[in-house]
Design an enzyme around this catalytic site. Structure first.
Site, PDB file in Angstrom:
ATOM      1  N   GLU A 130      -3.258  -6.693  -9.779  1.00  0.00           N
ATOM      2  CA  GLU A 130      -1.936  -6.435  -9.198  1.00  0.00           C
ATOM      3  C   GLU A 130      -0.944  -7.414  -9.809  1.00  0.00           C
ATOM      4  O   GLU A 130      -1.196  -8.617  -9.848  1.00  0.00           O
ATOM      5  CB  GLU A 130      -1.993  -6.566  -7.672  1.00  0.00           C
ATOM      6  CG  GLU A 130      -2.994  -5.592  -7.055  1.00  0.00           C
ATOM      7  CD  GLU A 130      -3.261  -5.851  -5.567  1.00  0.00           C
ATOM      8  OE1 GLU A 130      -2.448  -6.547  -4.929  1.00  0.00           O
ATOM      9  OE2 GLU A 130      -4.286  -5.361  -5.069  1.00  0.00           O
ATOM     10  N   GLU A 160      -3.507 -13.577  -3.688  1.00  0.00           N
ATOM     11  CA  GLU A 160      -2.450 -12.578  -3.912  1.00  0.00           C
ATOM     12  C   GLU A 160      -1.241 -12.821  -3.004  1.00  0.00           C
ATOM     13  O   GLU A 160      -0.955 -12.041  -2.096  1.00  0.00           O
ATOM     14  CB  GLU A 160      -3.000 -11.170  -3.702  1.00  0.00           C
ATOM     15  CG  GLU A 160      -3.794 -10.948  -2.424  1.00  0.00           C
ATOM     16  CD  GLU A 160      -4.272  -9.514  -2.296  1.00  0.00           C
ATOM     17  OE1 GLU A 160      -3.439  -8.602  -2.434  1.00  0.00           O
ATOM     18  OE2 GLU A 160      -5.467  -9.320  -2.065  1.00  0.00           O
ATOM     19  N   HIS A 174       0.819  -1.217   0.000  1.00  0.00           N
ATOM     20  CA  HIS A 174       0.000   0.000   0.000  1.00  0.00           C
ATOM     21  C   HIS A 174       0.847   1.260   0.000  1.00  0.00           C
ATOM     22  O   HIS A 174       0.386   2.325   0.409  1.00  0.00           O
ATOM     23  CB  HIS A 174      -0.940   0.001   1.215  1.00  0.00           C
ATOM     24  CG  HIS A 174      -1.911  -1.136   1.221  1.00  0.00           C
ATOM     25  ND1 HIS A 174      -2.616  -1.514   2.340  1.00  0.00           N
ATOM     26  CD2 HIS A 174      -2.297  -1.986   0.240  1.00  0.00           C
ATOM     27  CE1 HIS A 174      -3.396  -2.546   2.055  1.00  0.00           C
ATOM     28  NE2 HIS A 174      -3.211  -2.857   0.791  1.00  0.00           N
TER      29      HIS A 174
END
Length: 446
Positions: free
Chosen positions: A305, A401, A275
């Protein structure tokens, strides 16, 4: 001038240059305006609650039937627990049950649901927008003329009820005290966790909406690759991606609110956190890069992503990258109804252990999708972690992820993450992310 050249130098457009010149001229000639004093204007005589029904109701993100189904399920929950009324305060529940996504900016918002009404509570600063976007109910507006007028609205709408549901995981202590002061004869119970479980099972309309978001995220990924080049700043790559996604949303969903679509694009050392904010760092050949494309439509978050390298990747980087892709593929194969989130995490850990990378893992293996964003919402019971015992069911939507990070100074230093969205089906899962991943596809040469 080519796109890459313009991005590399951060050159403004002719329109932007003219705008800056006009702004400078306006600034030079701006005069100070003083507000006249008046003794006849009494704040206390101004209304605390008003109605602003300006224009027509918006078309909305979902059908009338979809919104009625959500309210029906909520009312069934309320009946089961003998709850007379609910006051939602969070972005995610207000949006989920009304289609209105508020901008807080220091003011509280709410959605009242009883067994016979749905009503949003909004601030006067928003005008008629909240009424237009409260798809299945009415709206009441509180003004700034007196302090705590919001709680006057809450009292007016819920003061006669005994058992009131609110979100314990969202409301802070100060606002909880104000709420109980406004409703002294009511008992407060939590509806934050029970409504989270309702949101975790997606309808067919929601899944179609999420699939469209995933498609647009894939387009954003293409824009990232298009903009990547030596000497181009992270911010320029992110801007190009965000603009591309917004334009595609506007093209494919012309009645959609264009709110909060964004991109995180990190390079080099900036990839160590998932982030981390975008910076002005300029890309260099051999950089590890993280693309994070987030189209937002009607409050619904989707994501793409990927790990990429500019021009080339070292042997050490390739080893880590390929191992992370192996974990990613193992995780996607595990998504099916009947398996626990904890079991998925434990199986994926074994692949990392094989490559001696488990100690470099940085967070959980995935999460749910729906009404959430980087500043609101989270369905915590659907995190893919060792401490989550939730069993996957059809129509849940989750990500896989896996992420590892090697610190500076070590061979292959940087952050590596691949991210796909999967819809749990009756007998397995449907992968709705189609942008390619891994070294065969994402070493970008310019």
């Amino acid at each position: 001038m080519s796109l890459v050249t313009r991005l590399r130098h951060g050159l403004p457009t002719r329109f932007f240059r003219n705008l800056l010149q006009k702004n400078d001229q306006c600034t030079k000639h701006t005069s100070r305006v003083r507000m006249a004093h008046t003794d006849t204007w009494h704040i206390n005589n101004m209304p605390s609650l008003i109605a602003i029904k300006n224009g027509e109701k918006a078309k909305g993100t979902f059908s009338k039937g979809e919104m009625e189904s959500r309210i029906t399920k909520l009312r069934n929950l309320m009946s089961k627990d003998n709850i007379d009324g609910v006051i939602f305060t969070s972005h995610h529940n207000i949006n989920y049950y009304s289609d209105f996504l508020y901008c807080e900016f220091g003011r509280p918002y709410g959605l009242v649901v009883t067994h016979d009404k749905v009503l949003s509570i909004s601030a006067n600063i928003d005008g008629g927008y909240p009424w237009r976007w409260t798809a299945n109910g009415d709206n009441i507006v509180y003004t700034d003329w007196q302090r705590n007028n919001y709680y006057q609205a809450v009292k007016q709408e819920l003061g006669q009820y005994g058992k009131i549901g609110c979100e314990f995981d969202h409301i802070n202590l100060d606002n909880y005290r104000k709420l109980t002061d406004a409703l002294p004869h009511s008992t407060m119970v939590d509806v934050g966790e029970p409504t989270m479980y309702l949101r975790m099972i997606k309808s067919d309309e929601e899944i179609a909406h999420i699939k469209e978001g995933a498609r647009i995220a894939d387009i954003g990924g293409g824009a990232v690759v298009e903009a990547m080049a030596e000497g181009v700043g992270e911010h320029e790559v992110a801007l190009h991606c965000t603009q591309t996604m917004i334009r595609e949303i506007a093209r494919s969903r012309p009645n959609m609110t264009l709110q909060d679509t964004w991109t995180w694009f990190q390079s080099g050392i900036n990839t160590d956190g998932a982030h981390n904010p975008v910076t002005t760092r300029k890309l260099q050949k051999g950089d590890v890069c993280s693309m994070n494309c987030f189209p937002m439509m009607g409050g619904y978050y989707t994501a793409l992503e990927r790990t990429l390298f500019l021009d080339h990747a070292s042997d050490a980087s390739m080893r880590v990258w390929e191992a992370n892709c192996e974990v990613h593929e193992a995780g996607m194969k595990l998504i099916k109804p009947g398996i626990k989130c904890s079991e998925i995490a434990q199986e994926m850990n074994l692949v990392y252990e094989k490559h001696n990378l488990l100690h470099r893992r940085t967070f959980g293996y995935g999460h749910s999708f729906g009404v959430l964003c980087h500043y609101y919402g989270r369905e915590a019971a659907l995190e893919i972690r060792e401490d989550i015992e939730t069993v996957l069911k059809p129509n849940m939507v989750v990500s896989i992820e896996p992420t590892v990070m090697l610190p500076e100074g070590e061979p292959g230093a940087g952050g590596y993450r691949e991210h796909n969205i999967l819809v749990v089906t009756e007998d397995g899962a449907e992968n709705i992310t189609h942008f390619p991943y891994g070294p065969q596809h994402n070493i970008v040469k310019k």
